[in-house]
Design an enzyme around this catalytic site. Structure first.
Site, PDB file in Angstrom:
ATOM      1  N   THR A 289      -4.450 -33.677  58.933  1.00 47.09           N
ATOM      2  CA  THR A 289      -4.454 -33.028  60.257  1.00 47.09           C
ATOM      3  C   THR A 289      -3.784 -33.995  61.225  1.00 47.09           C
ATOM      4  O   THR A 289      -3.927 -35.203  61.076  1.00 47.09           O
ATOM      5  CB  THR A 289      -5.912 -32.765  60.697  1.00 47.09           C
ATOM      6  OG1 THR A 289      -6.420 -31.692  59.930  1.00 47.09           O
ATOM      7  CG2 THR A 289      -6.028 -32.430  62.187  1.00 47.09           C
TER       8      THR A 289
ATOM      9  N   ARG B 299     -11.927 -18.705  57.962  1.00 48.69           N
ATOM     10  CA  ARG B 299     -12.589 -19.904  58.505  1.00 48.69           C
ATOM     11  C   ARG B 299     -11.665 -20.645  59.501  1.00 48.69           C
ATOM     12  O   ARG B 299     -10.486 -20.839  59.253  1.00 48.69           O
ATOM     13  CB  ARG B 299     -12.950 -20.832  57.349  1.00 48.69           C
ATOM     14  CG  ARG B 299     -13.631 -22.130  57.760  1.00 48.69           C
ATOM     15  CD  ARG B 299     -12.657 -23.270  57.878  1.00 48.69           C
ATOM     16  NE  ARG B 299     -13.333 -24.534  58.179  1.00 48.69           N
ATOM     17  CZ  ARG B 299     -12.713 -25.627  58.612  1.00 48.69           C
ATOM     18  NH1 ARG B 299     -11.414 -25.611  58.789  1.00 48.69           N
ATOM     19  NH2 ARG B 299     -13.382 -26.715  58.850  1.00 48.69           N
ATOM     20  N   VAL B 300     -12.234 -21.028  60.615  1.00 47.10           N
ATOM     21  CA  VAL B 300     -11.499 -21.833  61.595  1.00 47.10           C
ATOM     22  C   VAL B 300     -12.329 -23.085  61.870  1.00 47.10           C
ATOM     23  O   VAL B 300     -13.543 -22.996  62.046  1.00 47.10           O
ATOM     24  CB  VAL B 300     -11.278 -21.033  62.901  1.00 47.10           C
ATOM     25  CG1 VAL B 300     -10.662 -21.915  63.980  1.00 47.10           C
ATOM     26  CG2 VAL B 300     -10.371 -19.829  62.650  1.00 47.10           C
ATOM     27  N   GLY B 301     -11.659 -24.233  61.882  1.00 43.87           N
ATOM     28  CA  GLY B 301     -12.373 -25.492  62.121  1.00 43.87           C
ATOM     29  C   GLY B 301     -12.364 -25.887  63.589  1.00 43.87           C
ATOM     30  O   GLY B 301     -12.220 -25.050  64.481  1.00 43.87           O
ATOM     31  N   ASP B 302     -12.493 -27.169  63.825  1.00 36.61           N
ATOM     32  CA  ASP B 302     -12.620 -27.684  65.198  1.00 36.61           C
ATOM     33  C   ASP B 302     -11.287 -27.855  65.915  1.00 36.61           C
ATOM     34  O   ASP B 302     -11.255 -27.907  67.141  1.00 36.61           O
ATOM     35  CB  ASP B 302     -13.308 -29.053  65.160  1.00 36.61           C
ATOM     36  CG  ASP B 302     -12.498 -30.056  64.338  1.00 36.61           C
ATOM     37  OD1 ASP B 302     -12.114 -29.719  63.192  1.00 36.61           O
ATOM     38  OD2 ASP B 302     -12.212 -31.153  64.837  1.00 36.61           O
TER      39      ASP B 302
ATOM     40  N   THR C 138     -10.262 -35.494  63.894  1.00 34.22           N
ATOM     41  CA  THR C 138      -9.956 -35.021  62.546  1.00 34.22           C
ATOM     42  C   THR C 138     -11.191 -35.194  61.675  1.00 34.22           C
ATOM     43  O   THR C 138     -11.974 -36.108  61.904  1.00 34.22           O
ATOM     44  CB  THR C 138      -8.761 -35.780  61.941  1.00 34.22           C
ATOM     45  OG1 THR C 138      -8.519 -35.266  60.627  1.00 34.22           O
ATOM     46  CG2 THR C 138      -9.004 -37.289  61.844  1.00 34.22           C
ATOM     47  N   GLY C 139     -11.338 -34.328  60.709  1.00 33.83           N
ATOM     48  CA  GLY C 139     -12.491 -34.456  59.811  1.00 33.83           C
ATOM     49  C   GLY C 139     -13.109 -33.115  59.505  1.00 33.83           C
ATOM     50  O   GLY C 139     -12.475 -32.065  59.709  1.00 33.83           O
TER      51      GLY C 139
ATOM     52  N   GLY D  83     -14.559 -30.085  60.067  1.00 34.83           N
ATOM     53  CA  GLY D  83     -14.582 -29.346  61.321  1.00 34.83           C
ATOM     54  C   GLY D  83     -15.923 -28.755  61.734  1.00 34.83           C
ATOM     55  O   GLY D  83     -16.233 -28.697  62.924  1.00 34.83           O
TER      56      GLY D  83
HETATM   57  N1  ASP Z   1     -10.728 -30.819  61.305  1.00 37.71           N
HETATM   58  C1  ASP Z   1      -9.922 -30.006  60.446  1.00 37.71           C
HETATM   59  C2  ASP Z   1     -10.682 -28.730  60.142  1.00 37.71           C
HETATM   60  O1  ASP Z   1     -11.877 -28.790  59.922  1.00 37.71           O
HETATM   61  C3  ASP Z   1      -9.543 -30.678  59.161  1.00 37.71           C
HETATM   62  C4  ASP Z   1      -9.153 -32.131  59.253  1.00 37.71           C
HETATM   63  O2  ASP Z   1      -9.129 -32.702  60.319  1.00 37.71           O
HETATM   64  O3  ASP Z   1      -8.828 -32.722  58.216  1.00 37.71           O
HETATM   65  O4  ASP Z   1     -10.079 -27.705  60.063  1.00 37.71           O
END
Ligand code: ASP
Length: 345
Positions: A211, A239-242, A262-263, A265
Site C-alpha cells: 500500500t 471489502r473496503v479497508g482503512d 498501512t496495515g 485495515g
Molecule cells: N490498509 C490496507 C487495507 O486494509 C492494506 C495495507 O495497508 O497493506 O486495505
C-alpha cells in the site's frame, strides 16, 4: 564552573534528553528527522527471507522517485496536495507496490482499488473505493474532493464520476501482474489448507505488502496526506479497508500533522488510527513521535493490529513507526536530501 553555569548545563542535558525520548522511554526522535517536507511509505515490507537484492534495489529506486516527484513540486513552491498526488502517482504506477498497477487480487480475481486524500488547510477530503478502471485512484480522490460535494464515492458510481471529470480510464487488465496473480493463487491454497488443519497465526491470511501513501508540508505551512491501495489479497464481498476512510487510513490538519497508514485495515478503522494520532497531539500535547508510537506500538500492537504509519507534523518532524517486520518508507528534507528505509528501525 560557577554554580549558575553548572545549573544551566544540567538543565540543558535534561531538556535534550527529554526531547529525544519516545514512548516508553525509547530514543525515537533523531535530529536528522527535522526539516522534513515530505515522507512516503510503500506499505509493510516483505519478510527478510523473501527479499532479494533486485527487489530491494527496485523498492529503493521507486521510493526515491516518489520523493523526488513530490520535492519537484515543493521546490517550485507548489502546494502540499500537489506534492502528495505527484508522489502517490509514481508509486501507483510502480508495479511492485499494491496500488494502481500491481494491486492485489480479490477472491473473485479482480483488482479493486481504494484511495483517499486530505488537505490540512480546510479539512477538505476526497476518497474512492472499489474502482477497477481508474489508472490513478489518488487523482480521482482529489477530484472527488475538489469537484463534488461528497467525500467518498464507490464502485461504478465513482467510475462514472471519473469519466465525467475526465480522469484517465484503463482496462481492468492494466492492473494485473504475474507476481500478484501468484500470491493470490498461493493464498487460495493456504485458505484451502486452513480448512482442514489448525491455523498457524492468529492473524487472518494477510501477507500482502505495498500500500502506498504520502504526507507533505509545503512552503506555506499547509499539510496534506494521501493513501492508495489494492487492499488485502483475496478480499471478498466488496471489502473496503482503512485506506479510503478519512480518520482511519488518512488524515491531515494544519498546525497538527498529516498521517498516512498501512496495515490490517479492519484494525485501523476500528481504532480510527490516523485521527487518534492527531487527537493525542492536539488534546494531550504529545509530540508526533510519541503520539504515533503510542497508537502503533502501544494500542494496536497489544490487540494484534499489524501495521505502520507515517506522520509529519507542522514543524517538519516525522515519525514512521510500525509494529511488523518492515515498512518501506522514506523522507526528504528541505535541502532535497532523501533518507530511505526498509528494515532499519
Ligand atoms: N490498509 C490496507 C487495507 O486494509 C492494506 C495495507 O495497508 O497493506 O486495505
Amino acid at each position: 564552573m560557577t554554580y549558575l553555569s553548572k545549573l544551566v548545563c544540567v538543565f540543558s542535558i535534561f531538556l535534550v534528553g527529554n526531547w529525544a525520548m519516545g514512548a516508553g522511554g525509547k530514543v525515537s526522535q533523531k535530529i536528522s528527522d527535522q526539516n522534513v517536507v515530505m515522507a512516503v511509505h510503500a506499505g509493510l515490507g516483505i519478510e527478510k527471507s523473501e527479499m532479494t537484492p533486485a527487489i530491494e534495489k527496485q523498492f529503493r529506486e521507486d521510493i526515491e522517485k516518489a520523493l523526488q516527484a513530490g520535492y519537484a513540486v515543493y521546490a517550485k513552491k507548489g502546494g502540499s496536495l500537489d506534492m502528495v498526488e505527484a508522489a502517490v502517482k509514481v508509486m501507483e504506477d510502480a508495479p511492485e507496490f499494491n496500488a494502481g498497477k500491481g494491486a492485489v487480487f480479490t477472491h473473485d480475481g479482480r483488482n479493486e482499488l481504494d484511495a483517499s486524500i486530505m488537505s490540512g488547510k480546510d479539512l477538505s477530503a476526497g476518497a474512492v473505493a472499489e474502482v477497477t478502471t481508474i489508472k490513478n485512484p489518488i487523482a480521482l480522490a482529489r477530484l472527488v474532493m475538489e469537484k463534488s460535494p461528497h467525500v467518498l464515492l464507490v464502485g461504478s458510481g465513482a467510475e462514472q464520476f471519473g469519466s465525467e471529470v475526465g480522469v484517465e480510464i484503463v482496462d481492468p487488465s492494466y492492473f494485473r501482474t504475474e507476481q500478484r496473480y501468484k500470491e493470490w493463487q498461493q493464498m487460495l491454497k493456504e485458505e484451502e489448507k486452513a480448512k482442514t488443519g489448525p491455523r498457524k497465526s492468529s492473524l487472518p491470511p494477510y501477507h500482502t505488502w505495498g500500500t502506498v501513501g504520502a504526507v507533505a508540508l509545503d512552503t506555506s505551512g499547509d499539510l496534506a496526506a494521501g493513501t492508495s491501495t489494492g487492499g488485502m489479497t483475496n478480499k471478498r464481498y466488496g471489502r473496503v479497508g482503512d485506506s479510503p476512510i478519512i480518520g482511519a487510513g488518512t488524515y491531515a490538519e494544519n498546525g497538527v500533522a498529516a498521517i498516512s497508514c498501512t496495515g490490517h485495515g479492519e484494525f485501523f478503522i476500528r481504532y480510527a488510527v490516523a485521527h487518534d494520532i492527531i487527537s493525542l497531539m492536539k488534546y494531550k500535547g504529545l509530540s508526533v513521535q510519541k503520539a504515533a508510537d503510542e497508537v502503533l506500538l502501544g494500542k494496536l500492537k497489544k490487540v494484534g493490529g499489524e501495521g505502520g504509519a507515517i506522520a509529519l507534523d507542522s514543524h517538519g518532524r516525522v515519525a514512521m513507526p510500525y509494529n511488523s517486520e518492515a515498512m518501506t518508507r522514506g523522507y526528504i528534507t528541505k535541502d532535497g536530501k532523501t533518507h530511505i528505509f526498509l528494515y532499519e528501525k
